[in-house]
Design a protein around this motif. Structure first.
Motif, PDB file in Angstrom:
ATOM      1  N   PHE A  71     -31.388  54.872  -5.157  1.00 18.67           N
ATOM      2  CA  PHE A  71     -32.436  54.370  -6.041  1.00 18.67           C
ATOM      3  C   PHE A  71     -31.860  53.747  -7.313  1.00 18.67           C
TER       4      PHE A  71
ATOM      5  N   VAL B 245     -35.312  59.785  -2.948  1.00 23.00           N
ATOM      6  CA  VAL B 245     -35.167  58.377  -2.549  1.00 23.00           C
ATOM      7  C   VAL B 245     -33.676  58.018  -2.550  1.00 23.00           C
TER       8      VAL B 245
ATOM      9  N   LEU C 146     -41.716  53.837  -6.396  1.00 23.61           N
ATOM     10  CA  LEU C 146     -41.935  55.295  -6.461  1.00 23.61           C
ATOM     11  C   LEU C 146     -43.408  55.625  -6.214  1.00 23.61           C
TER      12      LEU C 146
HETATM   13  N1  LIG Z   1     -37.769  52.857 -11.961  1.00 23.60           N
HETATM   14  C1  LIG Z   1     -37.590  54.155 -12.157  1.00 23.60           C
HETATM   15  N2  LIG Z   1     -36.370  54.691 -11.945  1.00 23.60           N
HETATM   16  C2  LIG Z   1     -36.211  56.011 -12.119  1.00 23.60           C
HETATM   17  C3  LIG Z   1     -37.263  56.845 -12.535  1.00 23.60           C
HETATM   18  N3  LIG Z   1     -36.780  58.102 -12.626  1.00 23.60           N
HETATM   19  C4  LIG Z   1     -35.489  58.071 -12.284  1.00 23.60           C
HETATM   20  N4  LIG Z   1     -35.127  56.810 -11.979  1.00 23.60           N
HETATM   21  C5  LIG Z   1     -33.817  56.317 -11.587  1.00 23.60           C
HETATM   22  O1  LIG Z   1     -33.437  56.865 -10.353  1.00 23.60           O
HETATM   23  C6  LIG Z   1     -32.015  56.756 -10.255  1.00 23.60           C
HETATM   24  C7  LIG Z   1     -31.464  57.982  -9.529  1.00 23.60           C
HETATM   25  O2  LIG Z   1     -30.102  57.758  -9.337  1.00 23.60           O
HETATM   26  P1  LIG Z   1     -29.131  58.781  -8.658  1.00 23.60           P
HETATM   27  O3  LIG Z   1     -29.498  60.180  -9.047  1.00 23.60           O
HETATM   28  O4  LIG Z   1     -27.748  58.319  -8.920  1.00 23.60           O
HETATM   29  O5  LIG Z   1     -29.490  58.716  -7.137  1.00 23.60           O
HETATM   30  P2  LIG Z   1     -29.480  57.518  -6.114  1.00 23.60           P
HETATM   31  O6  LIG Z   1     -29.016  56.234  -6.703  1.00 23.60           O
HETATM   32  O7  LIG Z   1     -30.840  57.491  -5.482  1.00 23.60           O
HETATM   33  O8  LIG Z   1     -28.407  57.967  -5.078  1.00 23.60           O
HETATM   34  P3  LIG Z   1     -28.555  58.998  -3.889  1.00 23.60           P
HETATM   35  O9  LIG Z   1     -29.604  59.976  -4.267  1.00 23.60           O
HETATM   36  O10 LIG Z   1     -27.205  59.638  -3.768  1.00 23.60           O
HETATM   37  O11 LIG Z   1     -28.908  58.231  -2.668  1.00 23.60           O
HETATM   38  C8  LIG Z   1     -31.485  56.599 -11.669  1.00 23.60           C
HETATM   39  O12 LIG Z   1     -30.932  55.311 -11.811  1.00 23.60           O
HETATM   40  C9  LIG Z   1     -32.712  56.746 -12.539  1.00 23.60           C
HETATM   41  O13 LIG Z   1     -32.688  55.888 -13.657  1.00 23.60           O
HETATM   42  C10 LIG Z   1     -38.537  56.240 -12.764  1.00 23.60           C
HETATM   43  O14 LIG Z   1     -39.523  56.888 -13.141  1.00 23.60           O
HETATM   44  N5  LIG Z   1     -38.647  54.904 -12.557  1.00 23.60           N
END
Ligand SMILES: Nc1nc2c(ncn2[C@@H]2O[C@H](COP(=O)(O)OP(=O)(O)OP(=O)(O)O)[C@@H](O)[C@H]2O)c(=O)[nH]1
Length: 305
Positions: A180, A177, A196
């Motif tokens: 996110f 995603v 999600l």
């Molecule tokens: N709400 C929620 N957030 C999650 C979960 N698992 C992971 N995350 C969040 O997903 C985010 C992933 O962030 P990044 O890896 O920086 O990726 P991104 O912001 O999507 O950036 P890009 O992938 O580069 O587009 C983090 O802030 C995690 O806290 C979950 O189960 N629930």
């Protein structure tokens, strides 16, 4: 073993004496669908075909006897975990211990008491049901109800060796995603969870029965596509990508698109036995990275040599 949630359990009764088969069938009337076998060979055949939830097995029989049969059941993948309850005319501790050592779940003496046999069958069916449920839960991600990482690893190993054996291609897609972190920051973690779950559900609706979609972790999903080239996989995953946009989940302001989107990396190859499937996973991960670099909300696919 069969998952029996919500359906009538199947019990296979194996005994060379017609009277015993009839008596035991009577005992289980209303409890289970009963399948009968008069000999060891018939039992092996019916167990493989009917996949019973429980086997009631006579110890002394001409030809293959109960002890030889349980060994064979345990050796074969399709019958290895079916509980076996021995029914024996021999009140002999040594034999009873041997049966348990070979993997029996119970040892019932003849002449048997009907209500007691029924109660024991009920108990073992309930235990089998609980074990199935635990097995399923151990393979499911609670937020999305998709396969979890453990199930993904198991499926990938199986599909890899099957593809190597049959000389067919295998594709793996990594789906992540976009923005996110910013989405969570803007709308909160609970909204992130809901998004999600919706993304997972729409991805699942756009994939095939034979594909395995799993939550790899966090906001990342993996799709295993058996027998699929990178070109075919790209078509399927483009449908997935557009379907996620069509959910119309508002994105964070930092994102380039109005709606929440995903980036996808697909790697495909003709698996070789001597290679480990992780090779394809890391290639797909690298292609996902490229999709992110190129601006996100896109699919990058490659056929590996
Ligand atoms: N709400 C929620 N957030 C999650 C979960 N698992 C992971 N995350 C969040 O997903 C985010 C992933 O962030 P990044 O890896 O920086 O990726 P991104 O912001 O999507 O950036 P890009 O992938 O580069 O587009 C983090 O802030 C995690 O806290 C979950 O189960 N629930």
């Amino acid at each position: 073993m069969n998952a029996m949630a919500g359906r009538t359990p199947v019990v296979l009764i194996v005994d060379d004496e017609k009277t015993n088969l009839r008596l035991l069938s009577e005992v289980l009337r209303g409890e289970a669908k009963v399948v009968l076998a008069k000999s060891g060979t018939q039992a092996l055949d019916k167990a493989a075909r009917e996949r019973p939830d429980l086997i009631l097995l006579d110890v002394v029989m001409p030809g293959l006897d109960g002890l030889q049969l349980i060994r064979l059941f345990r050796q074969r993948a399709e019958t290895a975990s079916i509980p076996v309850l021995f029914i024996s005319g021999l009140d002999d501790v040594k034999q009873e211990v041997e049966c348990f050592e070979l993997g029996a779940s119970d040892y019932i003496l003849k002449p048997f008491n009907a209500p007691a046999v029924r109660a024991r069958v009920r108990l073992h069916l309930q235990l089998a049901r609980q074990r199935d449920m635990l097995e399923r839960l151990a393979h499911i991600d609670p937020l999305t109800s998709l396969a979890n990482r453990r199930k993904l690893d198991e499926t990938l190993a199986q599909e890899w060796s099957l593809a190597a054996q049959e000389r067919i291609p295998l594709s793996i897609a990594m789906i992540d995603v976009d923005y996110f972190k910013q989405f969570n920051d803007a709308y909160g973690h609970a909204a992130g969870d809901e998004a999600l779950a919706r993304v997972a559900s729409v991805l699942e609706s756009r994939t095939r029965e034979c594909d395995c979609l799993a939550r790899y972790g966090g906001e990342e999903f993996t799709l295993i596509l058996p027998g699929t080239s990178s070109e075919q996989a790209r078509l399927i995953l483009e449908r997935c990508r557009l379907a996620v946009m069509d959910l119309h989940i508002p994105s964070a302001k930092e994102a380039a698109y109005e709606w929440l989107t995903v980036s996808i990396g697909i790697a495909a190859c003709l698996p070789e036995r001597h290679q480990a499937p992780e090779y394809l996973m890391s290639a797909a991960d690298e292609l996902l990275y490229q999709a992110k670099q190129k601006g996100r909300n896109r699919t990058v696919a490659q056929n590996l040599k």
